[in-house]
Motif scaffolding. Structure first.
Motif, short mmCIF file in Angstrom:
data_model
loop_
_atom_site.label_atom_id
_atom_site.label_comp_id
_atom_site.label_asym_id
_atom_site.label_seq_id
_atom_site.Cartn_x
_atom_site.Cartn_y
_atom_site.Cartn_z
N LEU A 147 0.84 -1.40 0.38
CA LEU A 147 0.01 -0.27 0.28
C LEU A 147 0.57 0.71 0.05
CD1 LEU A 147 -3.16 1.30 0.17
CD2 LEU A 147 -2.72 0.52 2.28
N VAL A 148 1.70 1.16 0.92
CA VAL A 148 2.44 1.81 1.11
C VAL A 148 3.59 2.81 -0.91
CG1 VAL A 148 5.53 2.83 1.12
CG2 VAL A 148 3.53 1.86 3.43
N GLY A 149 4.33 1.21 -1.32
CA GLY A 149 4.04 1.63 -3.01
C GLY A 149 3.51 1.66 -3.64
N ALA A 150 1.90 2.34 -3.31
CA ALA A 150 0.78 2.34 -4.53
C ALA A 150 0.01 4.51 -4.52
CB ALA A 150 -0.12 1.07 -4.19
N LEU A 151 0.10 3.57 -2.83
CA LEU A 151 0.65 5.68 -2.21
C LEU A 151 1.18 6.53 -2.99
CD1 LEU A 151 -0.36 5.55 1.19
CD2 LEU A 151 -1.75 6.33 -0.71
N VAL A 152 2.72 6.21 -3.09
CA VAL A 152 3.58 7.14 -3.67
C VAL A 152 3.64 6.98 -4.51
CG1 VAL A 152 5.67 6.87 -4.08
CG2 VAL A 152 5.10 5.86 -1.60
N GLY A 153 3.23 5.83 -5.99
CA GLY A 153 3.35 5.73 -7.08
C GLY A 153 1.02 6.59 -7.39
N ALA A 154 0.82 6.73 -6.42
CA ALA A 154 -0.43 7.71 -6.90
C ALA A 154 -0.17 9.21 -6.70
CB ALA A 154 -1.58 6.91 -6.13
N LYS A 155 1.18 9.45 -6.71
CA LYS A 155 1.32 10.82 -5.98
C LYS A 155 0.68 11.05 -4.72
CE LYS A 155 4.40 10.60 -9.68
NZ LYS A 155 5.33 11.08 -9.25
N ARG A 156 0.67 10.08 -3.34
CA ARG A 156 0.24 10.58 -2.02
C ARG A 156 1.43 10.31 -0.90
NH1 ARG A 156 -5.92 7.71 -2.36
NH2 ARG A 156 -5.62 8.08 -0.66
N ALA A 157 2.29 10.59 -1.16
CA ALA A 157 3.48 10.51 -0.47
C ALA A 157 3.31 11.00 0.90
CB ALA A 157 4.67 11.13 -1.44
N GLY A 158 2.67 11.61 1.41
CA GLY A 158 2.35 12.22 2.74
C GLY A 158 1.70 10.96 3.36
N GLU A 159 0.62 11.04 3.00
CA GLU A 159 0.15 9.32 2.93
C GLU A 159 0.61 8.00 3.73
OE1 GLU A 159 -4.92 9.29 1.73
OE2 GLU A 159 -3.27 10.54 0.42
N ALA A 160 1.21 7.25 2.45
CA ALA A 160 2.46 6.53 2.01
C ALA A 160 3.40 6.55 3.57
CB ALA A 160 3.38 6.83 1.43
N ALA A 161 4.23 8.23 3.74
CA ALA A 161 5.31 8.40 4.84
C ALA A 161 4.60 7.84 6.04
CB ALA A 161 5.33 9.48 4.29
N THR A 162 3.03 8.66 5.94
CA THR A 162 2.63 8.21 7.52
C THR A 162 2.61 6.38 7.63
OG1 THR A 162 1.69 10.49 7.27
CG2 THR A 162 0.85 8.97 8.91
N LEU A 163 2.27 6.28 7.06
CA LEU A 163 2.13 4.31 6.68
C LEU A 163 3.14 4.09 6.95
CD1 LEU A 163 0.37 1.88 7.38
CD2 LEU A 163 -0.23 2.12 4.43
N TYR A 164 4.06 3.63 6.17
CA TYR A 164 5.11 3.57 6.37
C TYR A 164 5.78 3.43 7.56
CZ TYR A 164 10.35 2.89 4.70
OH TYR A 164 11.98 3.07 4.94
N ARG A 165 6.12 4.83 8.70
CA ARG A 165 6.76 4.94 9.51
C ARG A 165 6.75 3.91 10.66
NH1 ARG A 165 10.12 9.33 10.64
NH2 ARG A 165 10.62 7.29 12.89
N SER A 166 4.68 3.79 10.50
CA SER A 166 4.03 2.54 11.57
C SER A 166 4.38 1.49 11.03
CB SER A 166 2.86 2.77 11.46
OG SER A 166 2.38 4.23 11.59
N ALA A 167 4.38 0.74 9.97
CA ALA A 167 4.90 -0.37 9.31
C ALA A 167 5.94 -0.56 9.60
CB ALA A 167 4.60 0.05 7.76
#
Length: 307
Positions: free
Chosen positions: A129-149
């Protein structure tokens, strides 16, 4: 009219499709939709869904279309250990299409299919999901999920499959942060964490190209973070990996440009000039227009970085 793809040619389509998925996304999406679901054999099921969701979702922004195709291909199949990740991929697609209840069902199908390894599977989906969020240009949401995961990784058993997902997601988020025109202090810290995690993980599960590319990202990140000495070590290490394993003229040329930036920051004008000369020499052998253009764009950035 869309012509059907014979099932025997599917492996070839999946391999070739990555070469034009970003420039001819509509064409590839139609080709993938033309594949009969019975032609998507278990051994290529996860690969098929990765390419189709990446193309339709991340490049065309049509997650609903990607979800429809995924549901049709999975159909009445029952997930098993060998195919379970396909349901994980569909979980990501359903989340980004806004169908949280369906997503939960796909998530549970993946977890149920892997049995005792459900903790690894759960993190695998989060990093997907992090990778897909980055690809969808939603890096802010990806960053939040990334740190928690990432905080949970150390609590699960080692898995090459999970390592690959973490390495890819870390690489993609790291590049996304690096390419931002401006970053806050917290984003700089996260950028370095992503680059370091990507490299560390690729060294566990990847090949030598993953390794040298990981060192390259770390060299660039260290340079913009004001640590040219570390950047130089990463660039030199990557060049040594290439020299020991094969030829990567564009990568080697870009690494010399990274070295030039480091040497300039360290006050070594002669070394910088030599590094640029080495980069230009390697780039002169590039024949593909796209590769030459990529090199020229990076060279312009390096020259512009001088005061």
């Amino acid at each position: 009219m869309v012509h059907s793809v014979e099932s025997g040619a599917l492996a070839e389509l999946l391999d070739a499709g990555w070469a034009y998925h970003d420039t001819e996304s509509v064409r590839l999406a139609c080709q993938l939709e033309a594949v009969p679901e019975e032609g998507v054999t278990p051994d290529v099921l996860a690969s098929f869904l990765l390419l189709s969701t990446h193309t339709m979702g991340e490049h065309l922004g049509d997650w609903e279309r990607a979800l429809r195709l995924g549901k049709r291909v999975l159909g009445s199949r029952t997930p098993g250990p060998e195919t379970a990740r396909a349901w994980g991929r569909l979980y990501v697609t359903a989340i980004l299409a806004g169908h949280s209840i369906e997503a939960a069902g796909f998530e549970l199908s993946y977890l149920n299919a892997v049995g005792g390894d459900f903790d690894v599977a759960l993190l695998d989906m989060r990093f997907m999901l992090v990778g897909a969020l980055v690809g969808a240009k939603r890096a802010g949401e990806a960053a939040t999920l990334y740190r928690s995961a990432l905080d949970l990784v150390w609590h699960v058993r080692q898995s090459t499959l999970l390592d690959q997902t973490i390495a890819s997601a870390s690489n993609n988020l790291g590049w996304e942060l690096y390419e931002k025109s401006a970053r806050a202090a917290a984003e700089n810290t996260l950028m370095r964490l992503c680059a370091e995690t990507s490299l560390t993980t690729w060294l566990k599960c990847g090949n030598w190209i993953n390794a040298e590319r990981g060192h390259y990202l770390n060299a660039l990140v260290a340079n913009v973070a004001g640590d040219p000495a570390s950047a130089l070590v990463h660039a030199d290490t990557a060049l040594a990996i290439i020299a020991a394993n094969g030829e990567r003229p564009l990568d080697a040329a870009l690494l010399h440009l990274a070295r030039a930036t480091s040497l300039a920051a360290l006050g070594d004008a002669d070394g910088r000039a030599e590094a640029i000369g080495n980069a230009d020499s390697l780039a002169s052998g590039l024949s593909a227009p796209g590769l030459k253009a990529q090199y020229e764009a990076e060279r312009i950035k390096e020259v512009a970085s001088l005061p």
